[in-house]
Design an enzyme around this catalytic site. Structure first.
Site, PDB file in Angstrom:
ATOM      1  N   ASN A  42     -28.538 -43.645  -2.398  1.00  0.00           N
ATOM      2  CA  ASN A  42     -27.988 -44.736  -3.572  1.00  0.00           C
ATOM      3  C   ASN A  42     -29.730 -45.582  -3.368  1.00  0.00           C
ATOM      4  O   ASN A  42     -31.086 -45.014  -2.673  1.00  0.00           O
ATOM      5  CB  ASN A  42     -27.213 -45.688  -1.538  1.00  0.00           C
ATOM      6  CG  ASN A  42     -28.137 -45.965  -0.332  1.00  0.00           C
ATOM      7  OD1 ASN A  42     -28.782 -44.428  -0.140  1.00  0.00           O
ATOM      8  ND2 ASN A  42     -27.574 -46.762   0.511  1.00  0.00           N
ATOM      9  N   GLU A  44     -32.095 -48.858  -3.166  1.00  0.00           N
ATOM     10  CA  GLU A  44     -31.854 -50.682  -3.579  1.00  0.00           C
ATOM     11  C   GLU A  44     -32.391 -51.222  -4.092  1.00  0.00           C
ATOM     12  O   GLU A  44     -33.962 -50.903  -4.345  1.00  0.00           O
ATOM     13  CB  GLU A  44     -31.661 -51.287  -1.991  1.00  0.00           C
ATOM     14  CG  GLU A  44     -30.552 -50.667  -1.591  1.00  0.00           C
ATOM     15  CD  GLU A  44     -30.806 -50.903  -0.142  1.00  0.00           C
ATOM     16  OE1 GLU A  44     -29.338 -50.832   0.582  1.00  0.00           O
ATOM     17  OE2 GLU A  44     -31.922 -51.070   0.556  1.00  0.00           O
ATOM     18  N   CYS A  53     -25.328 -47.462  -5.551  1.00  0.00           N
ATOM     19  CA  CYS A  53     -24.853 -46.108  -5.091  1.00  0.00           C
ATOM     20  C   CYS A  53     -24.707 -44.363  -5.512  1.00  0.00           C
ATOM     21  O   CYS A  53     -25.876 -43.919  -6.400  1.00  0.00           O
ATOM     22  CB  CYS A  53     -23.078 -46.534  -4.749  1.00  0.00           C
ATOM     23  SG  CYS A  53     -22.557 -48.243  -3.992  1.00  0.00           S
ATOM     24  N   GLU A  55     -23.174 -42.748  -4.931  1.00  0.00           N
ATOM     25  CA  GLU A  55     -21.911 -41.050  -5.942  1.00  0.00           C
ATOM     26  C   GLU A  55     -22.293 -41.819  -7.008  1.00  0.00           C
ATOM     27  O   GLU A  55     -22.300 -40.964  -8.149  1.00  0.00           O
ATOM     28  CB  GLU A  55     -20.726 -42.191  -5.051  1.00  0.00           C
ATOM     29  CG  GLU A  55     -20.204 -41.963  -4.169  1.00  0.00           C
ATOM     30  CD  GLU A  55     -20.971 -43.033  -3.164  1.00  0.00           C
ATOM     31  OE1 GLU A  55     -21.929 -43.528  -3.432  1.00  0.00           O
ATOM     32  OE2 GLU A  55     -19.287 -44.025  -3.464  1.00  0.00           O
ATOM     33  N   CYS A  86     -17.547 -46.933  -2.368  1.00  0.00           N
ATOM     34  CA  CYS A  86     -17.193 -48.664  -2.890  1.00  0.00           C
ATOM     35  C   CYS A  86     -16.009 -48.695  -4.165  1.00  0.00           C
ATOM     36  O   CYS A  86     -16.405 -47.778  -4.216  1.00  0.00           O
ATOM     37  CB  CYS A  86     -17.657 -49.542  -2.485  1.00  0.00           C
ATOM     38  SG  CYS A  86     -19.294 -49.467  -4.841  1.00  0.00           S
ATOM     39  N   CYS A  89     -17.787 -47.783  -7.155  1.00  0.00           N
ATOM     40  CA  CYS A  89     -18.190 -46.211  -7.635  1.00  0.00           C
ATOM     41  C   CYS A  89     -15.879 -45.215  -8.005  1.00  0.00           C
ATOM     42  O   CYS A  89     -16.385 -44.456  -8.557  1.00  0.00           O
ATOM     43  CB  CYS A  89     -18.687 -45.474  -6.585  1.00  0.00           C
ATOM     44  SG  CYS A  89     -20.297 -45.886  -6.406  1.00  0.00           S
TER      45      CYS A  89
END
Ligand SMILES: [Zn+2]
Length: 136
Positions: A42, A44, A53, A55, A86, A89
């Site tokens: 991930n 940010e 993310c 994934e 999430c 994803c």
């Protein structure tokens, strides 16, 4: 490649997570049908919204390198129970994964749950839903 091996690669990718705001590191590894593995973490952003993310980082790396069909994906984080992707994803997985594609969920305690895209996102909106044939 076994789910455990894929999870090991996700664990290594997790160490590269760029998470100065949440400090919540996530790693992922996706196995292409061509045998290639792509990893992601991930990433940010100070503006929050551009955050990506693990994934999706792994899947987008794969697609940008020419791998668009996949056999399985592993995702791991420091969570009490194996971490789950999430909704965003899951939708990206639905774009590229067969519904039966295996998804391994893991945590740092070594727990691993084997599931599938179909179980994670039943009734997914896909390209089939864009087919306007027969509609007026
Ligand atoms: Zn996500």
């Amino acid at each position: 490649m076994t789910g455990k091996e894929l999870m090991e690669l996700a664990l290594k990718a997790r160490e590269r997570a760029y998470v100065p705001y949440s400090n919540y590191k996530v790693g992922a590894a996706v196995l292409g049908s061509d045998g290639k593995v792509f990893t992601g973490c991930n990433i940010e952003n100070a503006a929050y919204s551009p955050t990506n993310c693990a994934e999706r980082t792994a899947i987008f790396k794969a697609v940008s390198e020419g791998t668009t069909k996949f056999s399985s994906l592993a995702v791991v984080a420091d969570s009490a129970t194996p971490v789950t992707p999430c909704g965003v994803c899951r939708q990206v997985m639905a774009e590229f994964f067969d519904p039966h594609t295996t998804v391994y969920l893991g945590n740092l305690q070594g727990e691993m749950v084997e599931t599938s895209l179909e179980k994670l996102l039943p009734g997914a909106f896909t390209s089939k839903d864009l087919n306007q044939e027969g509609r007026h």
